[in-house]
Design an enzyme around this catalytic site. Sequence first.
Site, PDB file in Angstrom:
ATOM      1  CG  LEU A 125      -1.917  -1.061   1.367  1.00 29.94           C
ATOM      2  CD1 LEU A 125      -2.583  -0.947   2.588  1.00 29.94           C
ATOM      3  CD2 LEU A 125      -2.904  -1.225   0.097  1.00 29.94           C
ATOM      4  CG  ASP A 126       0.567   4.103  -3.173  1.00 26.87           C
ATOM      5  OD1 ASP A 126       1.444   3.564  -3.396  1.00 26.87           O
ATOM      6  OD2 ASP A 126      -0.275   4.582  -3.636  1.00 26.87           O
ATOM      7  CE  LYS A 127       5.381   8.849   4.446  1.00 20.09           C
ATOM      8  NZ  LYS A 127       6.350   9.948   4.728  1.00 20.09           N
ATOM      9  CB  THR A 129      -2.906   3.922   0.715  1.00 15.80           C
ATOM     10  OG1 THR A 129      -2.940   4.624  -0.336  1.00 15.80           O
ATOM     11  CG2 THR A 129      -4.276   3.071   0.706  1.00 15.80           C
ATOM     12  NE  ARG A 227      -2.595   8.252  -5.257  1.00 17.95           N
ATOM     13  CZ  ARG A 227      -1.057   8.805  -4.624  1.00 17.95           C
ATOM     14  NH1 ARG A 227      -0.246   7.592  -4.172  1.00 17.95           N
ATOM     15  NH2 ARG A 227      -0.598   9.854  -4.671  1.00 17.95           N
TER      16      ARG A 227
END
Length: 308
Positions: A125-127, A129, A227
């Site tokens: 997961l993105d930082k 998110t 996104r």
Amino acid sequence: MRADRFLADAIGSLSRSRVKALMEAGHAFRDGATLTDPSETVRAGARYTLLVPPPVAATPQAQAIPLTILFEDRDLIVLDKPAGLVVHPAPGNPDGTLVNAVLAHAGDDLSGIGGEMRPGIVHRLDKDTSGVMVVAKSERAHRVLSDAFAARDLDRAYLALCWGLPEPLAGEVSAPIGRHPADRKRMAVVERGGKAATTRYAVKRAWGAAAALVECRLLTGRTHQIRVHMAHIGHPLVGDPVYLRRTPAAARLLPAAARDALLAFPRQALHAASLGFNHPVTGQALNFESPLPADMEGLLLLLDGNRA
């Protein structure tokens, strides 16, 4: 059959690439003689031996970072990742990551992946998110879960707060994603050189035409896919520092307090709400959910006309 594939299939808990690396390092034997050629054809009647050395300490160091654990056994950990926590060490984030935290939490329970005593990251997961993640603790779990994510043989749902009201209220975005031609740090919908990407979405709640809470499901797994796709159809995520390029017109439709809060939100309003998969060893169906974090829930309260 190749010797490395034969040994991997016979052992069952090691990937072929791991077996190949062990063979090339001199840990495999045929009838007592060292066998270093992974491509050698298996010989009928021969006795093959593979010595697996104990895992060495991982390069990332264990760090005591609090984790919210949803489930754990000898093979895997399911956790609720907070926004702001980087998953894996990288040049810009050498420590203080999820990997460092799992090393401290699991310790000697990690049975070794690729020869290192480390957690197996099968998806990220993105930082900024938040939400549900699964991490492998054993080599077998790492291999099976990696295959499941690659084949999309699981169920994942995200909740995203976006600007505007998508039309139709439920649909599918199929548009190839690749590096932005002018900004290599960003992803974009690109017709030439992009990889196929499909996102299904459904509006769960809406506040007029100003904003909507959308459930997204991935049919592919591209970097920043939700996104990029939501921005592509004109509904970027609230707070997105990369794909929200200007103040959206929909912001004018909100009362001042809600508008200011959404415009000032410091991260992309994206949450991995649920994850379902079959246990990589037992085959048991597992399903996990994570409630919206407090910062996103506060935005919904403001949109509803209540104080956060």
